[in-house]
Scaffold this motif. Sequence first.
Motif, PDB file in Angstrom:
ATOM      1  N   PHE A 223       1.663   2.398  -3.491  1.00 57.33           N
ATOM      2  CA  PHE A 223       0.516   3.026  -4.135  1.00 57.33           C
ATOM      3  C   PHE A 223       0.220   4.391  -3.517  1.00 57.33           C
ATOM      4  O   PHE A 223      -0.256   5.289  -4.203  1.00 57.33           O
ATOM      5  CB  PHE A 223      -0.715   2.115  -4.103  1.00 57.33           C
ATOM      6  CG  PHE A 223      -0.695   1.132  -5.229  1.00 57.33           C
ATOM      7  CD1 PHE A 223      -1.261   1.448  -6.456  1.00 57.33           C
ATOM      8  CD2 PHE A 223      -0.066  -0.096  -5.092  1.00 57.33           C
ATOM      9  CE1 PHE A 223      -1.220   0.562  -7.517  1.00 57.33           C
ATOM     10  CE2 PHE A 223      -0.019  -0.993  -6.144  1.00 57.33           C
ATOM     11  CZ  PHE A 223      -0.588  -0.662  -7.362  1.00 57.33           C
TER      12      PHE A 223
ATOM     13  N   MET B 120      -1.940  -7.152 -12.745  1.00 56.93           N
ATOM     14  CA  MET B 120      -2.943  -6.640 -11.810  1.00 56.93           C
ATOM     15  C   MET B 120      -2.464  -5.342 -11.141  1.00 56.93           C
ATOM     16  O   MET B 120      -3.207  -4.371 -11.037  1.00 56.93           O
ATOM     17  CB  MET B 120      -3.255  -7.686 -10.744  1.00 56.93           C
ATOM     18  CG  MET B 120      -4.330  -7.265  -9.749  1.00 56.93           C
ATOM     19  SD  MET B 120      -4.406  -8.359  -8.317  1.00 56.93           S
ATOM     20  CE  MET B 120      -2.821  -8.041  -7.550  1.00 56.93           C
TER      21      MET B 120
ATOM     22  N   ASP C 218       0.837  -1.202   0.000  1.00 53.42           N
ATOM     23  CA  ASP C 218       0.000   0.000   0.000  1.00 53.42           C
ATOM     24  C   ASP C 218       0.873   1.252   0.000  1.00 53.42           C
ATOM     25  O   ASP C 218       0.482   2.284  -0.526  1.00 53.42           O
ATOM     26  CB  ASP C 218      -0.921   0.022   1.229  1.00 53.42           C
ATOM     27  CG  ASP C 218      -2.023  -1.027   1.132  1.00 53.42           C
ATOM     28  OD1 ASP C 218      -2.339  -1.458   0.008  1.00 53.42           O
ATOM     29  OD2 ASP C 218      -2.559  -1.422   2.191  1.00 53.42           O
TER      30      ASP C 218
ATOM     31  N   GLN D  57      -5.354   2.699 -13.500  1.00 48.86           N
ATOM     32  CA  GLN D  57      -6.696   3.182 -13.155  1.00 48.86           C
ATOM     33  C   GLN D  57      -6.600   4.414 -12.262  1.00 48.86           C
ATOM     34  O   GLN D  57      -7.335   5.380 -12.451  1.00 48.86           O
ATOM     35  CB  GLN D  57      -7.512   2.082 -12.461  1.00 48.86           C
ATOM     36  CG  GLN D  57      -8.956   2.467 -12.219  1.00 48.86           C
ATOM     37  CD  GLN D  57      -9.708   2.787 -13.507  1.00 48.86           C
ATOM     38  OE1 GLN D  57      -9.654   2.030 -14.471  1.00 48.86           O
ATOM     39  NE2 GLN D  57     -10.407   3.912 -13.538  1.00 48.86           N
ATOM     40  N   LEU D  58      -5.662   4.397 -11.332  1.00 50.13           N
ATOM     41  CA  LEU D  58      -5.449   5.559 -10.456  1.00 50.13           C
ATOM     42  C   LEU D  58      -5.067   6.782 -11.299  1.00 50.13           C
ATOM     43  O   LEU D  58      -5.579   7.879 -11.075  1.00 50.13           O
ATOM     44  CB  LEU D  58      -4.356   5.233  -9.439  1.00 50.13           C
ATOM     45  CG  LEU D  58      -4.223   6.164  -8.243  1.00 50.13           C
ATOM     46  CD1 LEU D  58      -3.759   5.374  -7.032  1.00 50.13           C
ATOM     47  CD2 LEU D  58      -3.265   7.290  -8.517  1.00 50.13           C
TER      48      LEU D  58
ATOM     49  N   SER E 178      -2.419  -2.530 -13.702  1.00 48.53           N
ATOM     50  CA  SER E 178      -3.789  -2.154 -14.039  1.00 48.53           C
ATOM     51  C   SER E 178      -4.357  -1.235 -12.958  1.00 48.53           C
ATOM     52  O   SER E 178      -4.995  -0.216 -13.256  1.00 48.53           O
ATOM     53  CB  SER E 178      -4.643  -3.416 -14.176  1.00 48.53           C
ATOM     54  OG  SER E 178      -5.990  -3.074 -14.336  1.00 48.53           O
ATOM     55  N   ARG E 179      -4.108  -1.593 -11.710  1.00 44.68           N
ATOM     56  CA  ARG E 179      -4.546  -0.753 -10.574  1.00 44.68           C
ATOM     57  C   ARG E 179      -3.885   0.626 -10.642  1.00 44.68           C
ATOM     58  O   ARG E 179      -4.531   1.649 -10.437  1.00 44.68           O
ATOM     59  CB  ARG E 179      -4.201  -1.462  -9.268  1.00 44.68           C
ATOM     60  CG  ARG E 179      -4.651  -0.760  -8.026  1.00 44.68           C
ATOM     61  CD  ARG E 179      -4.309  -1.593  -6.796  1.00 44.68           C
ATOM     62  NE  ARG E 179      -4.296  -0.741  -5.626  1.00 44.68           N
ATOM     63  CZ  ARG E 179      -3.644  -1.014  -4.519  1.00 44.68           C
ATOM     64  NH1 ARG E 179      -2.962  -2.139  -4.405  1.00 44.68           N
ATOM     65  NH2 ARG E 179      -3.670  -0.175  -3.509  1.00 44.68           N
TER      66      ARG E 179
END
Length: 198
Positions: A40, A112, A37, A119-120, A115-116
């Motif tokens: 991100f 994955m 996390d 999207q952000l 992709s995350r």
Amino acid sequence: METTSAGTAMQQQQQTILINKNETKKMKVMVAIDESDVSFYALKWAVDHLFVSTGVAPETSLEEVGMLVVVHVQQPFHHFAFPAGPGGATAFYATTSVVESVRKAQEENSAMLLSRALQLCKDKMIKAETLILDGDPKDMICQAAEQMHADLLVVGSRGLGKIKRAFLGSVSDYCAHHAKCPILIVRPPKESHEGHGQ
């Protein structure tokens, strides 16, 4: 009176920076991510703070302000293992099917994650490129930043203690000492570390 002149000087300096921002080349920012996390959070911080359209003409798209490259490094899978204990000198080799299964799982995990991340970026209307590399994350991130001529490298910091950092190593610490471009290490707010024994 000194405060007023200092405030005026600060405003003039900010205006100069905004003007110079329009005159300079696009900034290439590389953000390294992994499963955490914290990485991100660093990506979100970069998107929110480095790709702001303040001071830029309204008709200018954010991609004209700069370029974002999101990089993920897959750890290499070792085809052999040395068991601990008596008789540990004998190596066990993974079968081809095990190797392929692990490789496929790594590729799916990387897809994955990216992709995350995309999207952000898309949610903030920022065009981003992605890059998947194989190898030691510390070395590969620094090499990629140099090869892509990144203007800034952004990494997250897990806030490892001194002992954990000495044994496990810290990607952000390594990059801070070895990257050939400026580096921004983003630490998450304190409340996200509380309760984790840090």
